[in-house]
Design a protein around this motif. Structure first.
Motif, PDB file in Angstrom:
ATOM      1  N   ARG A 148      -4.640  10.874 -57.557  1.00 28.91           N
ATOM      2  CA  ARG A 148      -5.440  11.603 -56.480  1.00 28.91           C
ATOM      3  C   ARG A 148      -6.682  12.005 -57.051  1.00 28.91           C
ATOM      4  O   ARG A 148      -7.669  12.152 -56.451  1.00 28.91           O
ATOM      5  N   SER A 149      -6.726  12.627 -58.088  1.00 29.73           N
ATOM      6  CA  SER A 149      -7.968  13.135 -58.620  1.00 29.73           C
ATOM      7  C   SER A 149      -8.960  12.402 -59.632  1.00 29.73           C
ATOM      8  O   SER A 149     -10.267  12.643 -59.540  1.00 29.73           O
ATOM      9  N   ASN A 167      -0.533   6.273 -54.771  1.00 28.73           N
ATOM     10  CA  ASN A 167      -1.905   5.857 -54.563  1.00 28.73           C
ATOM     11  C   ASN A 167      -2.652   7.103 -54.509  1.00 28.73           C
ATOM     12  O   ASN A 167      -2.372   8.188 -54.403  1.00 28.73           O
ATOM     13  N   PRO A 168      -4.062   6.796 -54.290  1.00 29.88           N
ATOM     14  CA  PRO A 168      -4.983   8.077 -54.284  1.00 29.88           C
ATOM     15  C   PRO A 168      -4.901   8.982 -53.477  1.00 29.88           C
ATOM     16  O   PRO A 168      -5.207  10.006 -53.403  1.00 29.88           O
ATOM     17  N   ASP A 169      -4.318   8.412 -52.269  1.00 27.55           N
ATOM     18  CA  ASP A 169      -4.474   9.278 -50.914  1.00 27.55           C
ATOM     19  C   ASP A 169      -2.948   9.868 -51.024  1.00 27.55           C
ATOM     20  O   ASP A 169      -2.467  10.513 -50.032  1.00 27.55           O
ATOM     21  N   GLY A 170      -2.023   9.856 -52.025  1.00 28.02           N
ATOM     22  CA  GLY A 170      -0.813  10.495 -52.349  1.00 28.02           C
ATOM     23  C   GLY A 170       0.326   9.801 -51.895  1.00 28.02           C
ATOM     24  O   GLY A 170       1.510  10.226 -52.367  1.00 28.02           O
ATOM     25  N   THR A 171       0.316   8.711 -51.357  1.00 27.75           N
ATOM     26  CA  THR A 171       1.460   7.862 -50.757  1.00 27.75           C
ATOM     27  C   THR A 171       2.341   7.277 -52.102  1.00 27.75           C
ATOM     28  O   THR A 171       1.287   7.058 -52.895  1.00 27.75           O
ATOM     29  N   GLN A 172       3.567   7.129 -51.807  1.00 26.11           N
ATOM     30  CA  GLN A 172       4.075   6.658 -52.961  1.00 26.11           C
ATOM     31  C   GLN A 172       5.122   5.411 -52.513  1.00 26.11           C
ATOM     32  O   GLN A 172       5.497   5.287 -51.423  1.00 26.11           O
TER      33      GLN A 172
END
Length: 311
Positions: free
Chosen positions: A216-217, A235-240
């Motif tokens: 994310r960061s 993923n960068p959007d936080g989904t796994q």
């Protein structure tokens, strides 16, 4: 094409009842030699699984002008890896000293040799221009790998960076640069935590939290591997995305992580989505643990397809 920029070693392996603690001597009946180096391992894994598929594999690195170096080059060729970009130097070929205990766990010490003389200029522009996926590790100079990663991204390749072994990078900005040049970051549980903590992130020793922070960061898809528990991509959007391993009784876990990376790279080069590529990589890594040596158990495409069909 998959291009691997990284290390080439000869592995000397001793099987022991328990891995020696500091100051302790343990006895082994014999030592065996196997082909290794994280770069070479990943190239062989990608080439083996790629047989019969569209993604060729090339290796850029260095070996010494010695019997180990000659043998390592022959092994890469025999596995279908293009070695035109591997230099032969007046340095000893890299060598890894590995002990494996009765449960299949290992401890490794690496004498880098020629690997530390690898330079970004060793990577021919025409080879990099053909790459759809570039694979990097941490067993050659980091600054040289970073320069190759930047060049690869400019040419449109996906950069897969295996942060192993985690180096001592004290410059926060330098580590951020590495992550910024990476599309897919592959780390195990301990590496995920180490990288996050090196960036000053508070992750409370939790590898999934660390993987989430890194994705994310700092931008890359972060894949955290966890041995028998499989792998998780954040993923960068936080989904796994979760992928499972095949239940096995391991003979030798040496090279399992490199098998994962090489097969993952092949999947991405063949156009698979991250989740599907990761699932295939988990199955291949499980398969690799059934044979002693870093490369010996890496599956061919038909072997992996048979294992997949068996569930």
């Amino acid at each position: 094409m998959i291009v691997v920029f990284g290390s080439i070693n000869m592995d000397l392996v001793a099987r022991v009842r328990t891995i020696a603690r500091p100051g302790e001597t343990v006895l082994s009946r014999r030592a065996d030699s196997f082909y290794g180096g994280k770069g070479a391992n990943q190239a062989v894994a990608a080439a083996r699984i790629g047989r019969g598929g569209p993604a060729a594999v090339a290796m850029a690195g260095a070996v010494g002008a010695d019997p180990f170096g000659s043998a390592c080059l022959d092994n890469l060729r025999d596995n279908g890896v293009d070695v035109e970009a591997v230099r032969i130097l007046d340095e000893p070929t890299g060598c890894a000293f590995i002990t494996v205990d009765e449960s299949g766990e290992n401890a490794i010490t690496v004498a880098s040799g020629a690997n530390m003389a690898v330079r970004a200029t060793d990577m021919p522009e025409q080879l990099l221009a053909r790459a759809s996926v570039l694979v990097l590790q941490m067993e050659v100079p980091v600054a040289e790998s970073l320069e190759v990663a930047r060049r690869a991204r400019r040419s449109g390749a996906v950069v897969v960076w295996n942060f192993a072994p985690v180096p001592a990078i004290e410059d926060h900005a330098h580590l951020v640069e590495l992550l910024a040049a990476t599309d897919v970051l592959v780390v195990n549980e301990h590496e995920a935590i180490s990288v996050a903590e090196a960036l000053g992130e508070a992750v409370a020793g939790e590898y999934l939290k660390a993987a989430g922070v890194l994705a994310r960061s700092y931008g890359p898809v972060c894949i955290a591997t966890a041995g028998a528990r499989g792998a998780v991509a954040v993923n960068p959007d936080g989904t796994q995305i979760h992928a499972a391993t095949r239940p096995i009784t391991p003979v030798d876990t040496t090279g399992a992580g490199d098998t994962f990376v090489g097969v993952l790279a092949n999947g991405l080069a063949e156009g698979l989505e991250v989740g599907e590529a990761m699932q295939r990589a988990c199955l291949a890594a499980s398969h690799a643990c059934l044979t002693a040596g870093a490369q010996a158990g890496m599956p061919l495409r038909h072997e992996l397809e048979k294992a997949r069909a068996q569930g």
